[in-house]
Scaffold this active site. Structure first.
Site, mmCIF file in Angstrom:
data_model
loop_
_atom_site.group_PDB
_atom_site.id
_atom_site.type_symbol
_atom_site.label_atom_id
_atom_site.label_comp_id
_atom_site.label_asym_id
_atom_site.label_seq_id
_atom_site.Cartn_x
_atom_site.Cartn_y
_atom_site.Cartn_z
ATOM 1 N N SER A 257 0.814 -1.277 -0.099
ATOM 2 C CA SER A 257 -0.029 -0.081 -0.186
ATOM 3 C C SER A 257 0.867 1.065 -0.086
ATOM 4 O O SER A 257 0.508 2.297 -0.745
ATOM 5 C CB SER A 257 -0.878 -0.055 1.065
ATOM 6 O OG SER A 257 -1.982 -0.981 1.032
ATOM 7 N N LYS B 219 -9.483 -5.549 10.858
ATOM 8 C CA LYS B 219 -10.628 -5.152 9.995
ATOM 9 C C LYS B 219 -11.943 -5.081 10.733
ATOM 10 O O LYS B 219 -12.773 -4.397 10.581
ATOM 11 C CB LYS B 219 -10.830 -5.912 8.647
ATOM 12 C CG LYS B 219 -9.671 -5.508 7.604
ATOM 13 C CD LYS B 219 -10.027 -6.349 6.539
ATOM 14 C CE LYS B 219 -8.969 -5.797 5.261
ATOM 15 N NZ LYS B 219 -9.074 -6.325 3.950
ATOM 16 N N TYR C 295 -2.888 -12.531 -3.139
ATOM 17 C CA TYR C 295 -1.787 -11.984 -4.150
ATOM 18 C C TYR C 295 -0.469 -12.329 -3.588
ATOM 19 O O TYR C 295 -0.025 -13.072 -2.799
ATOM 20 C CB TYR C 295 -1.509 -10.610 -3.547
ATOM 21 C CG TYR C 295 -0.288 -9.885 -3.703
ATOM 22 C CD1 TYR C 295 0.235 -9.643 -5.031
ATOM 23 C CD2 TYR C 295 0.759 -9.885 -2.592
ATOM 24 C CE1 TYR C 295 1.432 -9.181 -5.084
ATOM 25 C CE2 TYR C 295 1.952 -9.429 -2.584
ATOM 26 C CZ TYR C 295 2.510 -8.943 -4.126
ATOM 27 O OH TYR C 295 3.683 -8.451 -3.940
ATOM 28 N N ASP D 208 -12.956 -2.745 -0.427
ATOM 29 C CA ASP D 208 -12.480 -3.886 -0.867
ATOM 30 C C ASP D 208 -13.563 -4.625 -1.894
ATOM 31 O O ASP D 208 -13.147 -5.153 -2.748
ATOM 32 C CB ASP D 208 -12.259 -5.088 0.232
ATOM 33 C CG ASP D 208 -11.166 -5.040 1.289
ATOM 34 O OD1 ASP D 208 -10.420 -4.403 0.785
ATOM 35 O OD2 ASP D 208 -11.040 -5.448 2.228
ATOM 36 N N ASN E 71 -17.168 -23.943 0.578
ATOM 37 C CA ASN E 71 -16.094 -23.708 1.782
ATOM 38 C C ASN E 71 -15.670 -25.192 2.416
ATOM 39 O O ASN E 71 -16.651 -25.986 2.607
ATOM 40 C CB ASN E 71 -16.788 -22.913 2.873
ATOM 41 C CG ASN E 71 -15.510 -22.268 3.637
ATOM 42 O OD1 ASN E 71 -14.613 -21.795 3.161
ATOM 43 N ND2 ASN E 71 -15.692 -22.385 4.993
ATOM 44 N N ALA F 14 -15.189 -18.819 2.798
ATOM 45 C CA ALA F 14 -16.445 -18.044 3.666
ATOM 46 C C ALA F 14 -16.080 -17.240 4.799
ATOM 47 O O ALA F 14 -16.695 -17.255 5.663
ATOM 48 C CB ALA F 14 -17.334 -19.077 4.144
HETATM 49 P P1 ATR Z 1 -9.987 -13.781 5.165
HETATM 50 O O1 ATR Z 1 -10.525 -12.540 6.086
HETATM 51 O O2 ATR Z 1 -8.770 -13.470 4.433
HETATM 52 O O3 ATR Z 1 -11.309 -14.181 4.389
HETATM 53 P P2 ATR Z 1 -10.595 -15.798 7.063
HETATM 54 O O4 ATR Z 1 -11.755 -14.976 7.608
HETATM 55 O O5 ATR Z 1 -9.458 -16.300 8.286
HETATM 56 O O6 ATR Z 1 -9.573 -14.690 6.075
HETATM 57 O O7 ATR Z 1 -11.015 -17.198 6.285
HETATM 58 C C1 ATR Z 1 -10.174 -17.994 5.625
HETATM 59 C C2 ATR Z 1 -10.751 -18.462 4.583
HETATM 60 O O8 ATR Z 1 -9.689 -19.498 3.806
HETATM 61 C C3 ATR Z 1 -11.932 -19.683 4.973
HETATM 62 O O9 ATR Z 1 -12.863 -19.695 3.965
HETATM 63 C C4 ATR Z 1 -11.163 -20.783 5.398
HETATM 64 O O10 ATR Z 1 -11.922 -21.998 5.172
HETATM 65 P P3 ATR Z 1 -12.521 -22.647 6.501
HETATM 66 O O11 ATR Z 1 -13.788 -21.947 6.840
HETATM 67 O O12 ATR Z 1 -12.913 -24.083 5.991
HETATM 68 O O13 ATR Z 1 -11.362 -22.690 7.461
HETATM 69 C C5 ATR Z 1 -10.361 -21.078 4.016
HETATM 70 N N1 ATR Z 1 -9.070 -21.746 4.074
HETATM 71 C C6 ATR Z 1 -7.824 -21.563 4.947
HETATM 72 N N2 ATR Z 1 -6.850 -22.530 4.809
HETATM 73 C C7 ATR Z 1 -7.517 -23.285 3.948
HETATM 74 C C8 ATR Z 1 -7.003 -24.721 3.398
HETATM 75 N N3 ATR Z 1 -5.953 -25.295 3.695
HETATM 76 N N4 ATR Z 1 -8.007 -25.467 2.625
HETATM 77 C C9 ATR Z 1 -9.164 -24.615 2.387
HETATM 78 N N5 ATR Z 1 -9.540 -23.677 2.817
HETATM 79 C C10 ATR Z 1 -8.899 -22.973 3.549
#
Ligand code: ATR
Length: 294
Positions: free
Chosen positions: A22, A71, A225, A106, A154, A131
């Site tokens: 940023s 956030k 990214y 966003d 998800n 999700a």
């Molecule tokens: P963000 O704010 O970036 O969305 P978050 O709220 O922690 O971060 O969400 C992470 C997302 O990545 C979730 O959808 C998570 O899936 P789960 O609800 O099943 O945990 C997904 N995620 C993270 N690691 C994952 C993995 N190894 N395989 C599949 N989904 C993953």
């Protein structure tokens, strides 16, 4: 850019924040606009959030961006607009007479990438992976684009059910369906969906593979990214013959929308910024014809 006693300060808070791009593009926007301002990064540990907000206020900082993990907490501590309330998180804050005022850009960043790819999504099927927090911003953008059916996939079914419930309540006229976390279900929706979106964090780390093979025709947008642009999701989509971009254009575009909101001006030119950062990172150019001619 000349810093003097009249310079207005902007920044980004996060933990960690040293990797953030940023400051690079925000100072580019400042330079192009000729404003007397500067943008820096502030590492703020989670237990220091409230004192940090008070300190930024006391020092006269005019506005700041918010990134992981703040956030949702900053949303709770500031006055948010309707978009941020629907998303449940903020990424942009500005000083106002009544205290810190917050919004979420966003979703605008994501929508601008859809426009940049010149995708016509009205009435079309879209497949969204994830999700978590980011999915809510993407959902808000897709609702504004009046896409047809949205399928959400998800790994964790409880989190998926919570997001579906939120989508049905927040956007009642829209068809949002849960999709099983399995290859066959993904194949079925890929066949009709011109757009696939990844908001899971898969691919944030190098050498991670996307858990599904992707197929079908059209585009794919990753919220993740990586400096080389080759995220796990983008690689899987390109292997299927889809046009794919990683999270860099979305990142620049949410920043441009934040800049426009702080300064109450038109969005700065995202394409100039994108090309500059791509050059600095030594990566290939994203094809975004809707962002203008070169
Ligand atoms: P963000 O704010 O970036 O969305 P978050 O709220 O922690 O971060 O969400 C992470 C997302 O990545 C979730 O959808 C998570 O899936 P789960 O609800 O099943 O945990 C997904 N995620 C993270 N690691 C994952 C993995 N190894 N395989 C599949 N989904 C993953």
């Amino acid at each position: 850019m000349k810093i003097n006693a009249m310079t207005t300060l902007y920044g980004i808070i996060g933990w960690p924040v040293s990797h953030s791009l940023s400051p690079l593009f925000q100072n580019g926007f400042i330079e192009h606009s000729g404003k007397n301002a500067a943008y820096v990064s502030f590492p703020v540990a989670p237990d220091q959030l409230q004192p940090a907000l008070d300190g930024l206020w006391a020092l006269g900082v005019a506005g700041f961006n918010v990134t992981v993990p703040h956030k949702e907490q900053v949303f709770a501590l500031t006055h948010s607009d309707a978009d941020a309330r629907l998303i449940g998180a903020v990424n942009t804050v500005r000083r106002s007479d009544g205290g810190w005022q917050a919004t979420n850009t966003d979703w605008q960043g994501f929508r601008s990438v859809v426009e940049g790819l010149e995708l016509q999504l009205q009435g079309a099927d879209v497949l969204l992976f994830g999700a978590g927090g980011t999915s809510r911003a993407v959902l808000h953008a897709l609702a504004s684009l009046q896409v047809g059916r949205l399928f959400i996939c998800n790994r964790n079914p409880d989190r998926l059910a919570a997001l579906i419930a939120h989508a049905r309540q927040a956007y009642p006229a829209w068809s949002c369906e849960p999709l099983a976390w399995e290859q066959q279900a993904v194949d079925r929706v890929c066949a009709t969906a011109p757009l696939l979106v990844n908001t899971t964090s898969v691919g944030l780390k190098a050498d991670q593979q996307f858990p599904f093979a992707l197929s079908g025709a059209g585009a794919a947008i990753d919220a993740v990214y990586r400096p080389d642009g080759h995220t796990a999701f983008a690689l899987a989509a390109r292997a299927a013959g889809r046009m794919a971009v990683d999270g860099l254009p979305m990142l620049i575009s949410q920043g441009a929308a934040a800049f426009a909101w702080w300064h109450e001006c038109a969005m700065p030119d995202c394409l100039i910024s994108l090309r500059q950062i791509e050059r600095e990172l030594g990566r290939a150019s994203c094809h975004l014809p809707g962002w203008g001619r070169e």
